[in-house]
Design an enzyme around this catalytic site. Structure first.
Site, PDB file in Angstrom:
ATOM      1  N   LYS A 108      -9.981 -23.119  -5.655  1.00 26.05           N
ATOM      2  CA  LYS A 108      -8.553 -23.186  -5.314  1.00 26.05           C
ATOM      3  C   LYS A 108      -8.082 -24.575  -5.731  1.00 26.05           C
ATOM      4  O   LYS A 108      -8.046 -25.522  -4.941  1.00 26.05           O
ATOM      5  CB  LYS A 108      -8.346 -22.925  -3.818  1.00 26.05           C
ATOM      6  CG  LYS A 108      -6.909 -22.643  -3.455  1.00 26.05           C
ATOM      7  CD  LYS A 108      -6.793 -22.086  -2.046  1.00 26.05           C
ATOM      8  CE  LYS A 108      -5.364 -22.086  -1.544  1.00 26.05           C
ATOM      9  NZ  LYS A 108      -4.475 -21.150  -2.208  1.00 26.05           N
TER      10      LYS A 108
HETATM   11  C1  LIG Z   1      -3.966 -17.240  -6.552  1.00 26.92           C
HETATM   12  C2  LIG Z   1      -4.264 -16.739  -5.181  1.00 26.92           C
HETATM   13  N1  LIG Z   1      -4.924 -15.576  -5.042  1.00 26.92           N
HETATM   14  C3  LIG Z   1      -5.222 -15.087  -3.832  1.00 26.92           C
HETATM   15  C4  LIG Z   1      -4.848 -15.746  -2.675  1.00 26.92           C
HETATM   16  C5  LIG Z   1      -5.210 -15.186  -1.343  1.00 26.92           C
HETATM   17  O1  LIG Z   1      -6.253 -15.903  -0.757  1.00 26.92           O
HETATM   18  P1  LIG Z   1      -6.376 -16.070   0.808  1.00 26.92           P
HETATM   19  O2  LIG Z   1      -6.385 -14.690   1.387  1.00 26.92           O
HETATM   20  O3  LIG Z   1      -7.641 -16.770   1.041  1.00 26.92           O
HETATM   21  O4  LIG Z   1      -5.189 -16.828   1.259  1.00 26.92           O
HETATM   22  C6  LIG Z   1      -4.156 -16.955  -2.771  1.00 26.92           C
HETATM   23  C7  LIG Z   1      -3.759 -17.698  -1.581  1.00 26.92           C
HETATM   24  O5  LIG Z   1      -4.450 -18.608  -1.175  1.00 26.92           O
HETATM   25  C8  LIG Z   1      -3.873 -17.467  -4.050  1.00 26.92           C
HETATM   26  O6  LIG Z   1      -3.193 -18.619  -4.191  1.00 26.92           O
END
Ligand SMILES: Cc1ncc(COP(=O)(O)O)c(C=O)c1O
Length: 314
Positions: free
Chosen positions: A159
């Site tokens: 991330k």
């Molecule tokens: C690109 C992306 N995909 C998926 C997610 C979903 O991830 P999570 O459920 O851990 O928030 C997020 C959000 O954090 C994101 O930014």
């Protein structure tokens, strides 16, 4: 627009005021996007504030840092404890927690190895990400003209702030064209994810989601929905999905910390199913929200409760 922030910010082990949480413009992160972050919801429950899947979010942050060769001077346990303290110090009943790790001020140039690693934990109040109506009625989205990163270019499993330049292109294009969100395809033209959400498709009673190899962030909500779908007896498959399944699916929905479980009612102006949240989406959404809001038993231990410990009475 202003941020509805909580006053106390954790920085490298100490609490500072929100206004003092600033950096120099020559910091490495500003030119080279050398930042890894998380987004975590802390829910208000009858038992006090509860942080959703804190160990898993912390693990993902540490893993993101590992991919980018950043060594943290705090253990996972210390970081988790600091986030609980953040909620307590701010006396937040509910909030969105944003841990950020980045390469700070020091050397200029691409080589990041000598710059200090800064860690900040911020908290603010954040409502429903895709709009108040989104959770109840669904959103209208498009397939983006921008793809997600090709394998071995930018690591999708991290991330990382840099990935959100791609996400911004997806999001801005969608909004400019009158949609709430965009769905990106991967390098091979298969479904990947939204700019800030994972995606699920329901077809003939079965649930599908793209695998990690389709350039998706390993979403914590995605993982939770996989668990809940299996608990409810649905067949859930992680597999490569062609774009056109979006148009003929019975139900499509997004998952994410910010978006929670948001139904999708149309893709590229083609109505999904009956054009309203479908039964499986609604069931999963209700089960998910009942756990995180403390209305159902926290069977999987997903909430880290932050209520101040009551002083022992003599
Ligand atoms: C690109 C992306 N995909 C998926 C997610 C979903 O991830 P999570 O459920 O851990 O928030 C997020 C959000 O954090 C994101 O930014």
């Amino acid at each position: 627009m202003s941020i509805d922030y909580y006053e106390h910010v954790w920085h490298n082990g100490e609490f500072i005021a929100w206004k003092d949480a600033t950096i120099h413009v020559a910091s490495h992160v500003v030119s080279y996007a050398s930042s890894l972050f998380e987004g975590i919801r802390c829910y208000q429950t009858p038992q006090g504030p509860g942080v959703f899947r804190l160990p898993e979010h912390t693990d993902r942050l540490v893993n993101s840092c590992k991919i980018y060769r950043m060594e943290l001077s705090y253990s996972r346990e210390q970081l988790q404890q600091a986030m609980v303290e953040l909620v307590r110090t701010n006396q937040a009943q509910h909030c969105y927690i944003r841990p950020i790790v980045f390469r700070g001020y020091g050397e200029v140039g691409v080589n990041a190895m000598k710059n200090p690693i800064e860690i900040y934990l911020l908290a603010w109040r954040w409502g429903k990400y895709l709009g108040a109506e989104a959770l109840a009625n669904g959103v209208d989205v498009c397939v983006s003209s921008w793809h997600r990163m090709a394998p071995n270019t930018m690591p999708a499993m991290a991330k990382a702030a840099s990935n959100y330049m791609n996400a911004q292109l997806i999001k801005m294009e969608a909004i400019t064209n009158g949609y709430v969100e965009g769905i990106a395809l991967d390098h091979a033209g298969q479904i990947s994810e939204g700019s800030g959400e994972n995606i699920f498709v329901v077809k003939d009673g079965k649930v599908y989601t793209p695998p990690l190899a389709s350039s998706v962030l390993p979403g914590i909500t995605r993982d939770s929905v996989i668990t809940l779908a299996r608990e409810m007896g649905f067949t859930l498959t992680e597999q490569a999905l062609p774009r056109e399944i979006l148009y003929i699916a019975d139900e499509v929905f997004f998952t994410g910390t910010a978006a929670e479980i948001t139904p999708i009612r149309s893709v590229d102006r083609i109505v999904v199913g009956a054009g309203k949240p479908g039964p499986i989406t609604k069931k999963l959404q209700e089960r998910f929200l009942s756990i995180v809001e403390g209305r159902a038993e926290d069977k999987y231990g997903w909430l880290t409760m932050c209520a101040q410990p009551v002083a022992a009475s003599r």
